[in-house]
Scaffold this motif. Structure first.
Motif, PDB file in Angstrom:
ATOM      1  N   ILE A   1     -19.872 -32.022  18.720  1.00 38.03           N
ATOM      2  CA  ILE A   1     -19.492 -33.390  19.100  1.00 38.03           C
ATOM      3  C   ILE A   1     -20.453 -33.865  20.188  1.00 38.03           C
ATOM      4  CG2 ILE A   1     -17.667 -34.884  19.987  1.00 38.03           C
ATOM      5  CD1 ILE A   1     -15.631 -32.800  19.063  1.00 38.03           C
ATOM      6  N   ILE A   2     -21.170 -34.954  19.913  1.00 38.85           N
ATOM      7  CA  ILE A   2     -22.104 -35.501  20.899  1.00 38.85           C
ATOM      8  C   ILE A   2     -21.332 -36.027  22.104  1.00 38.85           C
ATOM      9  CG2 ILE A   2     -23.778 -37.340  21.359  1.00 38.85           C
ATOM     10  CD1 ILE A   2     -24.633 -37.136  18.432  1.00 38.85           C
ATOM     11  N   GLN A   3     -21.735 -35.574  23.295  1.00 38.33           N
ATOM     12  CA  GLN A   3     -21.108 -36.013  24.538  1.00 38.33           C
ATOM     13  C   GLN A   3     -21.938 -37.065  25.264  1.00 38.33           C
ATOM     14  OE1 GLN A   3     -17.873 -34.379  25.476  1.00 38.33           O
ATOM     15  NE2 GLN A   3     -18.308 -34.173  23.286  1.00 38.33           N
ATOM     16  N   GLY A   4     -23.236 -36.998  25.097  1.00 36.12           N
ATOM     17  CA  GLY A   4     -24.122 -37.943  25.784  1.00 36.12           C
ATOM     18  C   GLY A   4     -25.545 -37.422  25.779  1.00 36.12           C
ATOM     19  N   VAL A   5     -26.377 -38.021  26.634  1.00 36.56           N
ATOM     20  CA  VAL A   5     -27.788 -37.650  26.750  1.00 36.56           C
ATOM     21  C   VAL A   5     -28.095 -37.436  28.224  1.00 36.56           C
ATOM     22  CG1 VAL A   5     -30.177 -38.393  26.354  1.00 36.56           C
ATOM     23  CG2 VAL A   5     -28.408 -38.954  24.673  1.00 36.56           C
TER      24      VAL A   5
ATOM     25  N   VAL B   1     -24.223 -31.577  23.374  1.00 38.66           N
ATOM     26  CA  VAL B   1     -23.312 -31.379  22.250  1.00 38.66           C
ATOM     27  C   VAL B   1     -22.239 -30.358  22.629  1.00 38.66           C
ATOM     28  CG1 VAL B   1     -23.112 -30.668  19.829  1.00 38.66           C
ATOM     29  CG2 VAL B   1     -25.170 -31.878  20.606  1.00 38.66           C
ATOM     30  N   LEU B   2     -20.994 -30.725  22.392  1.00 31.78           N
ATOM     31  CA  LEU B   2     -19.867 -29.815  22.593  1.00 31.78           C
ATOM     32  C   LEU B   2     -19.687 -28.986  21.331  1.00 31.78           C
ATOM     33  CD1 LEU B   2     -17.469 -28.991  24.469  1.00 31.78           C
ATOM     34  CD2 LEU B   2     -16.108 -30.713  23.243  1.00 31.78           C
ATOM     35  N   LEU B   3     -19.781 -27.667  21.450  1.00 28.77           N
ATOM     36  CA  LEU B   3     -19.705 -26.773  20.306  1.00 28.77           C
ATOM     37  C   LEU B   3     -18.266 -26.336  20.018  1.00 28.77           C
ATOM     38  CD1 LEU B   3     -22.830 -24.549  21.086  1.00 28.77           C
ATOM     39  CD2 LEU B   3     -22.703 -26.644  19.717  1.00 28.77           C
ATOM     40  N   ASP B   4     -18.088 -25.641  18.909  1.00 25.98           N
ATOM     41  CA  ASP B   4     -16.752 -25.202  18.487  1.00 25.98           C
ATOM     42  C   ASP B   4     -16.074 -24.306  19.515  1.00 25.98           C
ATOM     43  OD1 ASP B   4     -16.662 -26.573  16.129  1.00 25.98           O
ATOM     44  OD2 ASP B   4     -17.352 -24.920  14.876  1.00 25.98           O
ATOM     45  N   ASN B   5     -16.866 -23.555  20.274  1.00 24.82           N
ATOM     46  CA  ASN B   5     -16.291 -22.631  21.261  1.00 24.82           C
ATOM     47  C   ASN B   5     -16.061 -23.290  22.617  1.00 24.82           C
ATOM     48  OD1 ASN B   5     -18.881 -22.933  22.205  1.00 24.82           O
ATOM     49  ND2 ASN B   5     -19.466 -20.781  21.989  1.00 24.82           N
ATOM     50  N   ASP B   6     -16.108 -24.641  22.614  1.00 27.77           N
ATOM     51  CA  ASP B   6     -15.886 -25.451  23.823  1.00 27.77           C
ATOM     52  C   ASP B   6     -17.000 -25.318  24.864  1.00 27.77           C
ATOM     53  OD1 ASP B   6     -13.550 -26.621  22.942  1.00 27.77           O
ATOM     54  OD2 ASP B   6     -12.288 -25.023  23.732  1.00 27.77           O
ATOM     55  N   SER B   7     -18.137 -24.761  24.482  1.00 24.40           N
ATOM     56  CA  SER B   7     -19.285 -24.726  25.392  1.00 24.40           C
ATOM     57  C   SER B   7     -20.138 -25.973  25.170  1.00 24.40           C
ATOM     58  CB  SER B   7     -20.127 -23.465  25.164  1.00 24.40           C
ATOM     59  OG  SER B   7     -20.721 -23.492  23.879  1.00 24.40           O
ATOM     60  N   LEU B   8     -20.827 -26.405  26.231  1.00 22.21           N
ATOM     61  CA  LEU B   8     -21.682 -27.581  26.169  1.00 22.21           C
ATOM     62  C   LEU B   8     -23.134 -27.122  26.122  1.00 22.21           C
ATOM     63  CD1 LEU B   8     -21.465 -30.704  26.240  1.00 22.21           C
ATOM     64  CD2 LEU B   8     -21.875 -30.575  28.701  1.00 22.21           C
ATOM     65  N   LYS B   9     -23.843 -27.539  25.093  1.00 23.98           N
ATOM     66  CA  LYS B   9     -25.228 -27.124  24.935  1.00 23.98           C
ATOM     67  C   LYS B   9     -26.126 -28.349  24.851  1.00 23.98           C
ATOM     68  CE  LYS B   9     -28.228 -24.007  22.314  1.00 23.98           C
ATOM     69  NZ  LYS B   9     -28.308 -22.979  21.243  1.00 23.98           N
ATOM     70  N   THR B  10     -27.329 -28.249  25.438  1.00 26.94           N
ATOM     71  CA  THR B  10     -28.292 -29.355  25.372  1.00 26.94           C
ATOM     72  C   THR B  10     -29.428 -28.983  24.440  1.00 26.94           C
ATOM     73  OG1 THR B  10     -29.529 -28.553  27.296  1.00 26.94           O
ATOM     74  CG2 THR B  10     -27.752 -30.142  27.699  1.00 26.94           C
ATOM     75  N   PHE B  11     -29.920 -29.995  23.719  1.00 28.44           N
ATOM     76  CA  PHE B  11     -30.988 -29.795  22.746  1.00 28.44           C
ATOM     77  C   PHE B  11     -32.125 -30.790  22.991  1.00 28.44           C
ATOM     78  CE2 PHE B  11     -27.129 -28.383  20.640  1.00 28.44           C
ATOM     79  CZ  PHE B  11     -27.508 -27.188  20.035  1.00 28.44           C
ATOM     80  N   ASP B  12     -33.354 -30.317  22.835  1.00 26.98           N
ATOM     81  CA  ASP B  12     -34.519 -31.194  22.849  1.00 26.98           C
ATOM     82  C   ASP B  12     -34.706 -31.767  21.446  1.00 26.98           C
ATOM     83  OD1 ASP B  12     -36.727 -32.533  23.707  1.00 26.98           O
ATOM     84  OD2 ASP B  12     -37.785 -30.771  24.484  1.00 26.98           O
ATOM     85  N   ILE B  13     -35.576 -32.776  21.321  1.00 22.08           N
ATOM     86  CA  ILE B  13     -35.754 -33.466  20.051  1.00 22.08           C
ATOM     87  C   ILE B  13     -36.223 -32.525  18.946  1.00 22.08           C
ATOM     88  CG2 ILE B  13     -38.082 -34.177  20.749  1.00 22.08           C
ATOM     89  CD1 ILE B  13     -35.704 -36.107  18.415  1.00 22.08           C
ATOM     90  N   LYS B  14     -36.996 -31.490  19.281  1.00 21.17           N
ATOM     91  CA  LYS B  14     -37.519 -30.576  18.272  1.00 21.17           C
ATOM     92  C   LYS B  14     -36.552 -29.442  17.940  1.00 21.17           C
ATOM     93  CE  LYS B  14     -42.326 -31.414  19.641  1.00 21.17           C
ATOM     94  NZ  LYS B  14     -43.596 -30.806  20.137  1.00 21.17           N
ATOM     95  N   GLU B  15     -35.422 -29.404  18.619  1.00 17.75           N
ATOM     96  CA  GLU B  15     -34.529 -28.251  18.491  1.00 17.75           C
ATOM     97  C   GLU B  15     -33.329 -28.478  17.585  1.00 17.75           C
ATOM     98  OE1 GLU B  15     -35.300 -26.261  22.882  1.00 17.75           O
ATOM     99  OE2 GLU B  15     -33.547 -27.552  22.599  1.00 17.75           O
ATOM    100  N   VAL B  16     -33.043 -29.723  17.231  1.00 18.91           N
ATOM    101  CA  VAL B  16     -31.835 -29.986  16.451  1.00 18.91           C
ATOM    102  C   VAL B  16     -31.993 -31.258  15.628  1.00 18.91           C
ATOM    103  CG1 VAL B  16     -30.619 -31.390  18.175  1.00 18.91           C
ATOM    104  CG2 VAL B  16     -29.291 -29.977  16.610  1.00 18.91           C
ATOM    105  N   GLN B  17     -31.284 -31.291  14.509  1.00 21.58           N
ATOM    106  CA  GLN B  17     -31.286 -32.464  13.640  1.00 21.58           C
ATOM    107  C   GLN B  17     -29.846 -32.814  13.305  1.00 21.58           C
ATOM    108  OE1 GLN B  17     -33.306 -31.815   9.940  1.00 21.58           O
ATOM    109  NE2 GLN B  17     -32.908 -33.862   9.155  1.00 21.58           N
ATOM    110  N   MET B  18     -29.536 -34.111  13.415  1.00 23.42           N
ATOM    111  CA  MET B  18     -28.210 -34.568  13.009  1.00 23.42           C
ATOM    112  C   MET B  18     -28.167 -34.739  11.506  1.00 23.42           C
ATOM    113  SD  MET B  18     -27.093 -37.382  15.862  1.00 23.42           S
ATOM    114  CE  MET B  18     -28.677 -37.878  16.500  1.00 23.42           C
ATOM    115  N   LEU B  19     -27.099 -34.269  10.875  1.00 22.93           N
ATOM    116  CA  LEU B  19     -26.916 -34.419   9.439  1.00 22.93           C
ATOM    117  C   LEU B  19     -25.832 -35.472   9.191  1.00 22.93           C
ATOM    118  CD1 LEU B  19     -26.908 -30.611   8.511  1.00 22.93           C
ATOM    119  CD2 LEU B  19     -28.865 -32.176   8.569  1.00 22.93           C
ATOM    120  N   TYR B  20     -26.203 -36.548   8.551  1.00 19.97           N
ATOM    121  CA  TYR B  20     -25.217 -37.613   8.314  1.00 19.97           C
ATOM    122  C   TYR B  20     -25.511 -38.345   7.021  1.00 19.97           C
ATOM    123  CZ  TYR B  20     -28.729 -41.046   9.771  1.00 19.97           C
ATOM    124  OH  TYR B  20     -29.860 -41.824   9.840  1.00 19.97           O
TER     125      TYR B  20
END
Length: 243
Positions: free
Chosen positions: A212-216, A224-243
């Motif tokens: 779940i996107i929390q902000g920038v 991004v808030l992950l399933d285990n309730d941890s908050l992780k940050t990603f750079d532009i090259k590290e993640v892609q949104m699927l929609y």
């Protein structure tokens, strides 16, 4: 407003950067092209448009950023300036897909590529490249793209759209220069695509996960808030949104 109009060029960003190396260029100088043969998007993605149908242009922005760590403030300002300009043309359901793609009705209408140059005296020059789908009708090969004309069911005056974006950009740059960052970040976060909604992602290794996107963050990373309730940050090259 200093506007350089070209029939065709490989890249308006490259044209403006070459101009900067050879002569003094006035702040907010705009280079537009009816046909851009080698347009680029984020991470080197190719930006292809129908000749004469859309806006492909670059703007010089200088005397704004005072330190290299504040670069993402300009990304935020540009994305917000574009959405504000498009609202004047009654484009609704606008969203900003991190980091700075512009969507309407969940489809991409604009992309932004900002290239920054740090001079020997510490001054930062930014070339802001913008591609905006205005009057193109055919997106058969791009199911996630649309144009202002498709949304409104009529063609628009490209010059009027361009002027509106530049006017918003100039006004907002003046606010940024006096340190009014919060206004732009608030507007950016309010329009952040899929914020607060569970959605799938894919990391650089091809692993898919839900979050779940929390902000920038201030330096432009996606929170991004992950399933285990941890908050992780990603750079532009590290993640892609699927929609």
């Amino acid at each position: 407003m200093n506007i350089i109009k070209l029939d065709a060029t490989p890249s308006t960003n490259d044209f403006l950067k070459a101009l900067l190396t050879n002569q003094f260029v006035e702040n907010f100088t705009v280079v537009t092209a009816e046909n851009q043969t080698s347009g680029r998007g984020q991470m080197g993605a190719k930006w292809e448009v129908e000749s004469g149908k859309n806006l492909t242009f670059s703007v010089l922005v200088k005397d704004v950023l005072v330190e290299i760590t504040s670069i993402f403030h300009l990304n935020v300002l540009v994305a917000v300036s574009i959405t504000e300009a498009l609202q004047r043309f009654t484009i609704s359901n606008l969203a900003i897909k991190w980091p700075n793609d512009i969507l309407a009705e969940n489809k991409k209408i604009a992309g932004v590529l900002i290239e920054n140059s740090l001079k020997s005296n510490g001054e930062i020059f930014s070339v802001v490249g913008i591609g905006l789908n205005v009057n193109q009708k055919n997106f058969d090969d791009l199911p996630k793209a649309t144009s202002l004309s498709c949304i409104l069911n009529h063609d628009l005056d490209k010059e009027a759209v361009l002027v509106s974006i530049i006017q918003n950009l100039k006004r907002n740059v003046a606010l940024l220069q006096i340190g009014d960052y919060d206004k732009f970040w608030e507007a950016y976060n309010q329009k952040l695509f899929k914020k607060g909604i569970p959605m799938p992602f894919e990391d650089k290794n091809g692993v898919r996960f839900m979050g779940i996107i929390q902000g920038v963050t201030a330096n432009g990373k996606l929170e991004v808030l992950l399933d285990n309730d941890s908050l992780k940050t990603f750079d532009i090259k590290e993640v892609q949104m699927l929609y």
